[in-house]
Design an enzyme around this catalytic site. Structure first.
Site: not given
Ligand code: NAP
Length: 367
Positions: A13, A40, A163, A191, A258
């Site tokens: 992700g 994956s 964040c 943001q 942000h």
């Molecule tokens: P993302 O791009 O959607 O990535 C999600 C990850 O979770 C991928 O590796 C995905 O694997 C995996 N996943 C999805 N469904 C799953 C399942 N059923 N079982 C196991 N793994 C699964 O999300 P992201 O933006 O990186 O965010 C990740 C986390 O960090 C979230 O909880 C989010 O709230 C938090 N966060 C994000 C940010 C930001 O700036 N983006 C900031 C702070 C916190 P596949 O690729 O195989 O589907």
């Protein structure tokens, strides 16, 4: 010194990719274990990430591409890697159902694998520290109590906050520490789209536009600071009583960074604009004292230009881990107002998680 083997749950992700890019060449940690969804699992990382690398910077493919991605739901596979000495702790960057993340993170901890999480699932678990190392490093005191209460020996869970609050939490904490009570705070955030992950906000919604709503963000921004500023008491965190916070959160067409415009009302002791800047310039905390690799040397950078900070120019300050502030001036309604800026996917996500892990290692919680 041999490096500590680490794993990334959600490695494919947006946040997981940031972990992979940022951990390349880390002096203490080495990525050895990668896990994502069953979609994956079984592929090599090179295959799983092919065509899905979202960052403008790359990673050390030679070290990562050949690793077979595991199913993050298979805690047994991680426990076996831990027993073989190939995994000491995991960064959790999963995006799935909240209850599922809560249960999975607990299962990893129960299996003896510490979890340093970016997900929001455990942020409100009362015995789970929500860390900004410059602000509440002392909340790691909860870890032994958490382990005792849950019957965990080596494993535990810590989380990092949302964040959107990173652009002003450290400046507010610096002022509190200097003896200036902050009674009320109004923050309006602008943001970046990367905060919504990938594919995130549809381009037609955000190009040439501002979206004045981010689901759940204002509630998190108003509550999370109170836990971060709280005190460890009886094996839990007792939330701070204030400041009273009102947050307006907007999505804007910026890739990373942000920005927040913030007004502060102080208690009886009110600092001048110059005193506020002085407090921020002089602010240092435990990560700086310990010389943690990801700690910014100057955690709060005060910009004097009339038109800074700006995300395009300031988000990468000091390894993208510093908070840049500017336009510090008197507020005709409250006392002081300013603009704060931090990098949401680095300080606000993977970089913040790495700094949390460095703090835990320095305090002896990670082997
Ligand atoms: P993302 O791009 O959607 O990535 C999600 C990850 O979770 C991928 O590796 C995905 O694997 C995996 N996943 C999805 N469904 C799953 C399942 N059923 N079982 C196991 N793994 C699964 O999300 P992201 O933006 O990186 O965010 C990740 C986390 O960090 C979230 O909880 C989010 O709230 C938090 N966060 C994000 C940010 C930001 O700036 N983006 C900031 C702070 C916190 P596949 O690729 O195989 O589907």
């Amino acid at each position: 010194m041999s490096k500590i083997p680490v794993g990334i749950l959600g490695a494919t992700g947006m946040v997981g990719q940031n972990y992979i890019a940022l951990l390349a060449g880390h002096p203490w940690f080495e990525v050895k274990y990668l896990a994502a969804s069953p979609r994956s699992a079984g592929k090599t990382y090179g295959e799983a990430a092919a065509g899905r690398w979202h960052l403008r910077r790359g990673y050390e493919a030679a070290l990562i591409d050949g690793i077979t991605v595991q199913d993050a739901n298979d805690v047994g596979a991680a426990a076996a890697a831990e027993k073989r000495g190939e995994l000491a702790f995991v960064f959790s960057a999963l995006e799935m159902d909240k209850d599922a993340i809560l249960g999975l993170e607990e299962s990893y901890a129960a299996a003896g694998i510490p979890v340093v999480s970016n997900a929001s699932a455990n942020r409100w678990t009362p015995d789970v520290p929500m860390l900004i190392p410059e602000v509440n490093a002392a909340h790691t005191d909860l870890i032994p109590l958490q382990q005792k209460a849950r019957g965990w020996t080596k494993g535990f869970i810590v989380v990092k906050p949302n964040c959107s609050i990173q652009s002003y939490m450290m400046p507010v904490w610096a002022l509190l520490q200097a003896g200036y009570e902050v009674k009320r705070l109004i923050a309006t955030t602008m943001q970046a789209v990367s905060g919504a992950g990938f594919p995130g906000v549809p381009s037609l919604d955000v190009i040439d536009n501002v979206v004045p709503f981010i689901g759940g963000e204002e509630e998190k921004s108003e509550k999370e600071p109170l836990k971060i500023l709280g005190a460890v008491e009886g094996g839990l965190i007792r939330n701070a009583a204030g400041p009273l916070i009102s947050a307006h959160c907007n999505r804007v067409p910026v890739s990373d960074g942000h920005t927040a415009t913030v007004s502060l009302e102080f208690g009886a002791k009110k600092p001048s604009v110059e005193q506020v800047k002085e407090v921020w310039r002089n602010f240092r905390a435990l990560p700086q004292e310990l010389g943690l690799p990801f700690a910014p040397t100057q955690p709060i950078i005060v910009r004097e230009e009339a038109n800074r900070p700006q995300p395009g120019k300031d988000r990468d300050a000091d390894k993208s881990m510093a908070v840049s502030v500017g336009r510090v001036r008197a507020c005709p309604v409250f006392d002081i107002r300013f603009v704060g800026l931090s990098h949401n996917t680095i300080r606000g996500a993977a970089g913040g998680g790495i700094l949390n892990a460095e703090l835990l290692k320095a305090k002896g919680f990670l082997g």
